[in-house]
Design a protein around this motif. Structure first.
Motif, PDB file in Angstrom:
ATOM      1  N   LEU A  25      -4.641  -7.996  -8.400  1.00  0.00           N
ATOM      2  CA  LEU A  25      -4.579  -8.323  -6.723  1.00  0.00           C
ATOM      3  C   LEU A  25      -5.615  -9.199  -5.750  1.00  0.00           C
ATOM      4  CD1 LEU A  25      -5.052  -4.190  -7.660  1.00  0.00           C
ATOM      5  CD2 LEU A  25      -2.644  -5.399  -6.521  1.00  0.00           C
ATOM      6  N   HIS A  45     -14.232   0.459  -3.657  1.00  0.00           N
ATOM      7  CA  HIS A  45     -12.746   0.633  -2.791  1.00  0.00           C
ATOM      8  C   HIS A  45     -12.575   2.159  -3.123  1.00  0.00           C
ATOM      9  CE1 HIS A  45     -11.281  -3.092  -1.605  1.00  0.00           C
ATOM     10  NE2 HIS A  45     -11.757  -3.302  -2.414  1.00  0.00           N
ATOM     11  N   LYS A  46     -12.586   2.907  -2.436  1.00  0.00           N
ATOM     12  CA  LYS A  46     -12.267   4.072  -2.505  1.00  0.00           C
ATOM     13  C   LYS A  46     -10.348   4.301  -1.684  1.00  0.00           C
ATOM     14  CE  LYS A  46     -13.702   8.984  -0.865  1.00  0.00           C
ATOM     15  NZ  LYS A  46     -14.628   9.829  -0.207  1.00  0.00           N
ATOM     16  N   PRO A  47      -9.712   4.831  -3.202  1.00  0.00           N
ATOM     17  CA  PRO A  47      -8.215   4.824  -2.411  1.00  0.00           C
ATOM     18  C   PRO A  47      -7.705   5.343  -1.306  1.00  0.00           C
ATOM     19  CG  PRO A  47      -8.675   4.784  -4.744  1.00  0.00           C
ATOM     20  CD  PRO A  47     -10.294   5.752  -3.776  1.00  0.00           C
ATOM     21  N   PHE A  48      -6.843   4.458  -0.610  1.00  0.00           N
ATOM     22  CA  PHE A  48      -6.100   4.877   0.787  1.00  0.00           C
ATOM     23  C   PHE A  48      -7.351   5.668   1.688  1.00  0.00           C
ATOM     24  CE2 PHE A  48      -2.778   5.583  -2.338  1.00  0.00           C
ATOM     25  CZ  PHE A  48      -2.190   5.236  -2.122  1.00  0.00           C
ATOM     26  N   TRP A  49      -8.869   5.090   1.807  1.00  0.00           N
ATOM     27  CA  TRP A  49     -10.119   5.209   2.584  1.00  0.00           C
ATOM     28  C   TRP A  49     -10.711   3.944   2.796  1.00  0.00           C
ATOM     29  CZ3 TRP A  49     -11.047   9.212   4.962  1.00  0.00           C
ATOM     30  CH2 TRP A  49     -11.782   9.750   5.488  1.00  0.00           C
ATOM     31  N   GLY A  50     -11.016   2.959   2.174  1.00  0.00           N
ATOM     32  CA  GLY A  50     -12.035   1.968   2.523  1.00  0.00           C
ATOM     33  C   GLY A  50     -12.576   1.736   1.116  1.00  0.00           C
ATOM     34  N   ILE A  51     -13.684   1.556   2.426  1.00  0.00           N
ATOM     35  CA  ILE A  51     -15.005   1.168   1.615  1.00  0.00           C
ATOM     36  C   ILE A  51     -16.186   1.932   1.828  1.00  0.00           C
ATOM     37  CG2 ILE A  51     -17.090  -0.777   0.423  1.00  0.00           C
ATOM     38  CD1 ILE A  51     -14.781  -3.238   0.971  1.00  0.00           C
ATOM     39  N   SER A  90     -19.556  -2.440   5.438  1.00  0.00           N
ATOM     40  CA  SER A  90     -18.268  -3.245   5.653  1.00  0.00           C
ATOM     41  C   SER A  90     -17.936  -3.669   7.154  1.00  0.00           C
ATOM     42  CB  SER A  90     -16.941  -2.860   5.213  1.00  0.00           C
ATOM     43  OG  SER A  90     -16.463  -1.742   6.173  1.00  0.00           O
TER      44      SER A  90
ATOM     45  N   ILE B 183       1.320  -1.591   0.223  1.00  0.00           N
ATOM     46  CA  ILE B 183       1.028   0.001  -0.997  1.00  0.00           C
ATOM     47  C   ILE B 183      -0.503  -0.119  -1.429  1.00  0.00           C
ATOM     48  CG2 ILE B 183       0.671   1.385  -2.620  1.00  0.00           C
ATOM     49  CD1 ILE B 183       4.064   1.323  -2.671  1.00  0.00           C
ATOM     50  N   THR B 184      -0.872  -1.458  -2.212  1.00  0.00           N
ATOM     51  CA  THR B 184      -1.698  -1.865  -2.857  1.00  0.00           C
ATOM     52  C   THR B 184      -2.711  -2.179  -1.443  1.00  0.00           C
ATOM     53  OG1 THR B 184      -1.290  -4.405  -3.318  1.00  0.00           O
ATOM     54  CG2 THR B 184      -1.026  -2.304  -4.653  1.00  0.00           C
ATOM     55  N   ILE B 186      -2.755  -1.038   1.438  1.00  0.00           N
ATOM     56  CA  ILE B 186      -3.333   0.429   2.396  1.00  0.00           C
ATOM     57  C   ILE B 186      -4.177   0.871   0.869  1.00  0.00           C
ATOM     58  CG2 ILE B 186      -2.508   1.927   3.061  1.00  0.00           C
ATOM     59  CD1 ILE B 186       0.117   1.323   3.714  1.00  0.00           C
ATOM     60  N   MET B 187      -4.258   0.815   0.051  1.00  0.00           N
ATOM     61  CA  MET B 187      -4.619   1.437  -1.418  1.00  0.00           C
ATOM     62  C   MET B 187      -6.282   1.062  -0.802  1.00  0.00           C
ATOM     63  SD  MET B 187      -3.838   1.967  -4.743  1.00  0.00           S
ATOM     64  CE  MET B 187      -4.360   2.503  -6.129  1.00  0.00           C
ATOM     65  N   PHE B 188      -6.337  -0.343  -1.149  1.00  0.00           N
ATOM     66  CA  PHE B 188      -7.809  -0.940  -1.116  1.00  0.00           C
ATOM     67  C   PHE B 188      -7.923  -1.794   0.273  1.00  0.00           C
ATOM     68  CE2 PHE B 188      -6.384  -1.885  -5.566  1.00  0.00           C
ATOM     69  CZ  PHE B 188      -6.462  -1.277  -5.910  1.00  0.00           C
ATOM     70  N   ILE B 189      -8.084  -0.964   1.502  1.00  0.00           N
ATOM     71  CA  ILE B 189      -8.137  -0.793   2.907  1.00  0.00           C
ATOM     72  C   ILE B 189      -9.103  -0.761   2.838  1.00  0.00           C
ATOM     73  CG2 ILE B 189      -8.052   1.482   4.221  1.00  0.00           C
ATOM     74  CD1 ILE B 189      -6.801   0.178   6.166  1.00  0.00           C
ATOM     75  N   ARG B 190     -10.176  -1.920   3.591  1.00  0.00           N
ATOM     76  CA  ARG B 190     -11.211  -1.969   3.741  1.00  0.00           C
ATOM     77  C   ARG B 190     -12.122  -1.193   4.982  1.00  0.00           C
ATOM     78  NH1 ARG B 190     -12.463  -8.883   5.550  1.00  0.00           N
ATOM     79  NH2 ARG B 190     -12.422  -9.475   3.456  1.00  0.00           N
TER      80      ARG B 190
END
Lengths: 294, 190
Positions: A25, A45-51, A90, B183-184, B186-190
């Motif tokens: 990934l 990374h916070k899942p589906f949230w960003g940094i 970020s 999905i990944t 979106i999951m690791f979106i900045r």
């Protein structure tokens, strides 16, 4: 049977994603300082949230950001991060763009830092030690904006130190063409500091260069001095033959041909009044010489 | 003069596949020249939408939807998927980082190749084989002689008929890999 293949392949891919996320990934190499968490995506990374900033400042102490290098040694940088309280880390910093820390600064804006830092460019930037920048007497912001370092929008020659202003070659290269190749200095004899390409000089206002005079500048302008000239730099004109041609007209001052001749055509003379004066001057000179002899 | 099935249909297959790759490289080159790399990133959205729209044909074929001409929807399926794949290829660019997106790209290319196989090789070659067979029989050849004449064409067509068995699982696998990628992201979106 096909369904089985699809399910098996999907499970294998999912397994690889879980076991080797940095291979499956990772969109790019992490910066050197983050290599120790390269297999732990959720360290940042916070899942589906960003940094979130919380993740960053759990390791990076805001008031000390910039004070130390990765190897622990101190730097002399301005610690402006401590005044940044509302910005997302970020919004300026990215990662996965290579191991070089400089690559991770993606969108720095000067608006983030206080005026006292803005007005002291050298607190962050080092003045280039090239030929150009060591000759300036002005502030950085006279030429540069905070939008883009290379965005030079207000350069003026007045910024240059007076004693350097004559050394055009410090910044400009001699074009090296037929006209300029023999010229080493005195650019300002033809050029102004308003616009480099617009030369104010038109040779035909002094002397028209016809096909017989299509020659190198140094044939007439010797010693790289374009304020003077000689017509005796070629084989055609000699002092002897020019004197013999002009003696019958009573002209013996043959050093300044252009005062009478505006081209190679001997009938194409400058205004007659001027010539008369010249001739009279010549005669006066002769009479003076005779008086002196007496 | 009967042209062979391979010459008549493999060539346009290669042309369409090659054209897709060449157009993608050309667009990518233009974006690099104009320093508009971020556009390549955003092309993933229209690319994905075009590919999703191309599946309307699949829904119609399975009677999940009842409206629309199957023939027109099939043509739409072919061209939308092809055009969407170009945009996804530009989006991917030539960057070798994460493996998952590359698996998705490889499966997308395989799926497009599989689709073009159906479009050019199987459908048209079956029609050609039938026409040749009819022509030879009308010319007075026996069944045995006709079979001998068309031996290599028949073998080619038989091999290509296996396409139906693999096209759908290939497409499903591509869909799964693409979904995992989305999905990944979106999951690791900045």
């Amino acid at each position: 049977m096909n369904k089985v293949y699809v399910i098996v392949v999907t499970i294998i891919v999912l397994g690889l994603m879980y076991s080797y996320p940095h291979i499956m990934l990772n969109p790019g190499e992490l910066v050197n300082g983050h290599q120790n968490v390269k297999t732990d995506c959720f360290a940042c990374h916070k899942p589906f949230w960003g940094i979130s900033n919380e993740k960053c400042i759990s390791c990076h102490i805001v008031s000390e950001i910039g004070s130390k290098r990765i190897d622990g040694t101190n730097t002399k940088k301005i610690l402006f991060h401590k005044s940044l309280t509302t910005q997302e880390c970020s919004s300026c910093h990215a990662d996965h763009v290579g191991t070089n820390p400089l690559n991770s600064i993606s969108k720095f804006s000067h608006e983030l830092v206080s005026d006292d830092i803005i007005n002291n460019c050298n607190s962050c930037h080092v003045t280039p030690v090239d030929n150009k920048h060591t000759k300036y007497k002005t502030e950085c912001k006279s030429c540069h904006t905070t939008k883009k370092w290379n965005d030079i929008n207000a350069f003026k020659h007045e910024f240059i130190l007076e004693n350097e202003l004559q050394n055009c070659n410090t910044c400009h290269n001699n074009p090296g063409d037929e006209v300029h190749s023999g010229i080493a200095e005195n650019c300002n004899a033809c050029h102004s500091t308003i616009k480099w390409k617009t030369s104010t000089f038109d040779h035909s206002t002094k002397f028209i260069l016809d096909s017989d005079h299509n020659t190198k500048c140094i044939t007439c302008h010797t010693n790289n001095n374009y304020k003077t000239y000689t017509c005796y730099g070629c084989h055609e004109h000699t002092v002897g033959n020019i004197l013999s041609e002009h003696n019958e007209e009573g002209i013996n001052n043959i050093d300044n041909c252009v005062s009478c001749h505006k081209s190679a055509n001997e009938k194409d003379m400058k205004d007659e009044n001027n010539n008369k004066n010249k001739n009279e001057n010549n005669r006066n000179d002769d009479e003076d010489d005779e008086d002196d002899d007496d | 003069m009967h042209k062979s099935v391979a010459f008549k249909y493999i060539l346009p297959f290669v042309q369409w596949f090659g054209l897709m790759v060449v157009i993608a490289i050309f667009i990518d080159y233009i974006l690099h020249r104009l320093d508009l790399l971020s556009i390549g990133y955003w092309l993933s959205y229209p690319g994905t939408i075009l590919i999703i729209l191309s599946f309307i044909y699949s829904l119609r074929k399975r009677k999940i939807i009842e409206r629309g001409s199957p023939k027109k929807l099939l043509a739409m399926h072919e061209y939308l998927a092809w055009a969407g794949s170009i945009l996804i290829l530009v989006h991917a660019g030539i960057h070798f980082n994460a493996i998952l997106p590359w698996l998705g790209i490889i499966m997308m290319l395989v799926t497009v190749g599989s689709g073009l196989t159906g479009k050019y090789l199987l459908k048209k070659s079956t029609e050609t084989l039938k026409a040749k067979k009819k022509s030879l029989k009308d010319g007075g050849l026996s069944d045995e002689e006709t079979a001998k004449q068309l031996f290599f064409d028949s073998v080619t067509v038989d091999l290509m008929k296996k396409w139906r068995i693999v096209h759908i699982p290939i497409t499903i696998l591509f869909t799964i890999l693409a979904l995992l990628h989305i999905i990944t992201i979106i999951m690791f979106i900045r």
